[in-house]
Design an enzyme around this catalytic site. Sequence first.
Site, PDB file in Angstrom:
ATOM      1  N   GLY A 199       0.767  -1.058   0.059  1.00  0.00           N
ATOM      2  CA  GLY A 199       0.057  -0.077  -0.092  1.00  0.00           C
ATOM      3  C   GLY A 199       0.856   1.295   0.187  1.00  0.00           C
ATOM      4  CB  ILE A 217      -3.872  -3.221  -5.631  1.00  0.00           C
ATOM      5  CG1 ILE A 217      -4.481  -4.305  -6.579  1.00  0.00           C
ATOM      6  CG2 ILE A 217      -4.533  -1.697  -5.841  1.00  0.00           C
ATOM      7  CD1 ILE A 217      -5.681  -4.511  -5.700  1.00  0.00           C
ATOM      8  NE  ARG A 218      -5.943   0.705  -9.160  1.00  0.00           N
ATOM      9  CZ  ARG A 218      -6.726   0.232  -8.479  1.00  0.00           C
ATOM     10  NH1 ARG A 218      -6.992  -1.064  -9.228  1.00  0.00           N
ATOM     11  NH2 ARG A 218      -7.586   0.479  -7.536  1.00  0.00           N
ATOM     12  CE1 TYR A 260      -9.811   1.989   8.064  1.00  0.00           C
ATOM     13  CE2 TYR A 260     -10.330   3.541   9.680  1.00  0.00           C
ATOM     14  CZ  TYR A 260      -9.375   3.108   9.083  1.00  0.00           C
ATOM     15  OH  TYR A 260      -7.893   3.542   9.004  1.00  0.00           O
TER      16      TYR A 260
HETATM   17  N1  SER Z   1      -8.433   8.966   9.047  1.00  0.00           N
HETATM   18  C1  SER Z   1      -9.273   7.824   8.997  1.00  0.00           C
HETATM   19  C2  SER Z   1     -10.469   7.876   8.561  1.00  0.00           C
HETATM   20  O1  SER Z   1     -11.111   8.886   8.678  1.00  0.00           O
HETATM   21  C3  SER Z   1      -9.341   7.250  10.363  1.00  0.00           C
HETATM   22  O2  SER Z   1      -8.206   6.421  10.547  1.00  0.00           O
HETATM   23  O3  SER Z   1     -11.262   7.186   8.099  1.00  0.00           O
END
Ligand code: SER
Length: 317
Positions: A9, A36-37, A143
């Site tokens: 990454g 990945i690119r 996330y």
């Molecule tokens: N900066 C990130 C986000 O806003 C938080 O880890 O997703």
Amino acid sequence: MISKILIIGACGQIGSELTNRLRLELGTENVIASDIRENNPELVASGPFEIIDAKSLKQIKHCIKKHNVDTVYLMAALLSATGEKFPQKAWNLNTTSLLNVLNLAKDKVISKVFWPSSIAVFGPTTPKINTPQRTIMEPTTVYGITKQVGERWCEYYHNNYDVDVRSIRYPGIISWKTLPGGGTTDYAIDIFHKAINEGHYDCFLTEYTALPMMFMDDAVKATLDIMNANPEDVKIRSSYNLSAISFTPKQLATQIAKQLPEFTISYTPDFRQKIANSWPNSIDDTAARQDWYWEHDYDLEAITNEMLLQLGEKAIS
Ligand code: SER
């Protein structure tokens, strides 16, 4: 023996700056960038680069063997706002990539791992002010869920397989070299671009939304500090709280207006407001400061000055 590093990454916001810094410190040939690119032409041209899909154990392993890598920085991830649009994709990338790398460390193919966690591990039931290292964690974004589960895996692999994995919970990271992608804290970067180019910014968070933030140079410093720390000093093997400053969009706009008096801001909160509302306002990072002597350098004024200077020069050139 000099360490050989793979950054997965490497074209991203943090990955690209980490790559440059590690290449300066260890020599270009010792730091393999991958993504990945080929998303960042400057970075791709500046040293060894491999195409790697972080979900592919085979591709990661092939690259590690080819270049004799012993340390991996896993910076590939889908961030909070993009994750809410593509939940399955975020889960797949964020968790599969981590298990790939942890398993290679378990099998002693590599000896050291850096993996970033985030303030997104916290949720609406977490104490919001000076959020402690150990507290209620009920994240409500995909996330955040991937970061929480990732932290549990890191600690598990350390405790059960003696894996040397190190992690910090990044706050919002402010930088000028590359554009960020898909984060909720990214308003604090967009605002500078718009202030310089258009004189006005329509913020997707309300004026009073306080979030923990940090300048990129501090984030890179923290990453190298924890990776260079003695293993016995890295007492927390899930992830460390990490903090520098905390501010609202209004406070940032006021700071910018000190240098650009014509600058105006409006507020049109969107789906990212809910994400921001679920995160802490400020973070208690005493453990990082005690265990591996973390200290930040940039306050709000220094960040604003640096951002306006660098982006202003870019706009002119
Ligand atoms: N900066 C990130 C986000 O806003 C938080 O880890 O997703």
